[in-house]
Design a protein around this motif. Structure first.
Motif, PDB file in Angstrom:
ATOM      1  N   LYS A  32       5.468 -26.864  38.152  1.00 52.91           N
ATOM      2  CA  LYS A  32       6.146 -28.026  37.581  1.00 52.91           C
ATOM      3  C   LYS A  32       7.574 -27.654  37.200  1.00 52.91           C
ATOM      4  CE  LYS A  32       4.585 -27.252  32.822  1.00 52.91           C
ATOM      5  NZ  LYS A  32       3.880 -27.854  31.661  1.00 52.91           N
ATOM      6  N   ILE A  33       8.371 -28.667  36.946  1.00 51.39           N
ATOM      7  CA  ILE A  33       9.753 -28.454  36.548  1.00 51.39           C
ATOM      8  C   ILE A  33       9.806 -27.955  35.105  1.00 51.39           C
ATOM      9  CG2 ILE A  33      11.993 -29.542  36.149  1.00 51.39           C
ATOM     10  CD1 ILE A  33      11.372 -29.284  39.069  1.00 51.39           C
ATOM     11  N   SER A  34      10.571 -26.898  34.873  1.00 50.09           N
ATOM     12  CA  SER A  34      10.766 -26.378  33.523  1.00 50.09           C
ATOM     13  C   SER A  34      12.252 -26.487  33.157  1.00 50.09           C
ATOM     14  CB  SER A  34      10.331 -24.908  33.424  1.00 50.09           C
ATOM     15  OG  SER A  34       8.930 -24.791  33.578  1.00 50.09           O
ATOM     16  N   VAL A  35      12.496 -26.746  31.894  1.00 51.09           N
ATOM     17  CA  VAL A  35      13.868 -26.822  31.398  1.00 51.09           C
ATOM     18  C   VAL A  35      13.962 -25.939  30.164  1.00 51.09           C
ATOM     19  CG1 VAL A  35      15.722 -28.298  30.580  1.00 51.09           C
ATOM     20  CG2 VAL A  35      14.040 -29.206  32.202  1.00 51.09           C
ATOM     21  N   ASN A  36      14.803 -24.930  30.233  1.00 55.30           N
ATOM     22  CA  ASN A  36      14.923 -23.970  29.135  1.00 55.30           C
ATOM     23  C   ASN A  36      16.361 -23.846  28.649  1.00 55.30           C
ATOM     24  OD1 ASN A  36      12.207 -23.343  29.258  1.00 55.30           O
ATOM     25  ND2 ASN A  36      12.494 -21.472  30.425  1.00 55.30           N
ATOM     26  N   VAL A  37      16.487 -23.494  27.388  1.00 56.86           N
ATOM     27  CA  VAL A  37      17.762 -23.074  26.824  1.00 56.86           C
ATOM     28  C   VAL A  37      17.679 -21.576  26.581  1.00 56.86           C
ATOM     29  CG1 VAL A  37      19.205 -23.111  24.757  1.00 56.86           C
ATOM     30  CG2 VAL A  37      18.446 -25.252  25.765  1.00 56.86           C
ATOM     31  N   TYR A  38      18.640 -20.825  27.116  1.00 65.12           N
ATOM     32  CA  TYR A  38      18.686 -19.370  26.962  1.00 65.12           C
ATOM     33  C   TYR A  38      19.867 -18.991  26.066  1.00 65.12           C
ATOM     34  CZ  TYR A  38      15.414 -18.768  30.866  1.00 65.12           C
ATOM     35  OH  TYR A  38      14.308 -18.805  31.667  1.00 65.12           O
ATOM     36  N   LEU A  39      19.659 -17.941  25.297  1.00 63.95           N
ATOM     37  CA  LEU A  39      20.727 -17.400  24.472  1.00 63.95           C
ATOM     38  C   LEU A  39      20.669 -15.889  24.562  1.00 63.95           C
ATOM     39  CD1 LEU A  39      22.936 -18.524  22.615  1.00 63.95           C
ATOM     40  CD2 LEU A  39      21.415 -18.118  20.681  1.00 63.95           C
ATOM     41  N   THR A  40      21.754 -15.276  25.046  1.00 63.52           N
ATOM     42  CA  THR A  40      21.846 -13.827  25.187  1.00 63.52           C
ATOM     43  C   THR A  40      23.066 -13.339  24.419  1.00 63.52           C
ATOM     44  OG1 THR A  40      20.889 -13.981  27.408  1.00 63.52           O
ATOM     45  CG2 THR A  40      21.947 -11.907  26.811  1.00 63.52           C
ATOM     46  N   LEU A  85      14.665 -33.923  26.243  1.00 64.12           N
ATOM     47  CA  LEU A  85      15.820 -34.368  27.016  1.00 64.12           C
ATOM     48  C   LEU A  85      16.277 -35.769  26.614  1.00 64.12           C
ATOM     49  CD1 LEU A  85      14.988 -33.004  30.600  1.00 64.12           C
ATOM     50  CD2 LEU A  85      16.416 -31.985  28.800  1.00 64.12           C
ATOM     51  N   LYS A  86      15.322 -36.660  26.333  1.00 68.63           N
ATOM     52  CA  LYS A  86      15.680 -38.022  25.897  1.00 68.63           C
ATOM     53  C   LYS A  86      16.324 -37.996  24.509  1.00 68.63           C
ATOM     54  CE  LYS A  86      12.304 -40.575  28.661  1.00 68.63           C
ATOM     55  NZ  LYS A  86      11.146 -41.526  28.636  1.00 68.63           N
TER      56      LYS A  86
END
Length: 223
Positions: A32-40, A85-86
């Motif tokens: 399935k589609i995944s949406v992530n926020v990454y912080l490095t 997202l909404k």
């Protein structure tokens, strides 16, 4: 879970828009589609990362682990945000470059101060210029011109803001890395010092930035 404007969300947004990355991809394992926020971040920004982790848990109910990337000597976390997202759309939270302050942050000093603190912790710096007559400059660096951000700072802090396009060439091993970027700068003065002391400084997590800022406010402006 409904997401509402808050000091925590404002800071979180500032960090994401400066130091974070938004990635949408097909997860083969889950199909399935995944949406992530990454912080490095580097070690000196670890306190910022921990605050981001805490806010992600309280605001989004998203638990995350901080991983040390040994090869890069840095730290990383990521959270899934597909279900929000909404909410991001309704709250005018835009991912990408340059920073784009959400409309709701502009209507509340605490929110906008926390948002700026997130940007400063992420891609900002605090510096003292001139030894004889010191001035303190806050600078935020982005990949492109920060027109919306500059306008918001002028309105909220009542101070002049400069946005300057830059070009840089850096040698890394056998490679020459070239790139255009933009620097936004504004000075700390009597006019904006109360706003900075009350709404920005308390939210900054990175010690060397907050220490420079606090020292200037106390010694130079006697606040």
């Amino acid at each position: 879970m409904k997401i509402k404007p808050s000091v925590e969300l404002a800071y979180w947004t500032g960090v994401v828009q400066s130091d974070g990355s938004f990635q949408k991809y097909f997860n083969k394992r889950k199909k399935k589609i995944s949406v992530n926020v990454y912080l490095t971040v580097s070690k000196k920004s670890l306190l910022m990362l921990k605050k981001f982790q805490k806010i992600s848990k309280t605001v989004f109910s998203r638990k995350s682990k901080i991983f040390k990337l040994h090869k890069r000597n840095s730290y990383e976390l990521h959270i899934g945000v597909k279900n929000f997202l909404k909410d991001f759309e309704k709250l005018n939270i835009i991912f990408g470059d340059p920073p784009f302050p959400p409309k709701w942050t502009l209507k509340n000093k605490k929110f906008f101060g926390a948002y700026l603190a997130g940007l400063i912790d992420g891609d900002g710096d605090v510096r003292i210029k001139r030894k004889k007559y010191p001035v303190c400059v806050i600078r935020i660096t982005s990949g492109s011109l920060q027109a919306k951000l500059a306008k918001a700072i002028i309105h909220a802090l009542r101070c002049a803001v400069s946005v300057t396009p830059k070009y840089r060439e850096v040698k890394f091993k056998n490679y020459l890395i070239k790139g255009h970027f933009s620097q936004l700068e504004f000075l700390i003065s009597k006019k904006n010092s109360v706003f900075i002391k009350n709404y920005i400084l308390p939210q900054i997590q990175i010690k060397h930035k907050s220490n420079l800022l606090r020292g200037f406010l106390e010694k130079k402006l006697k606040l």
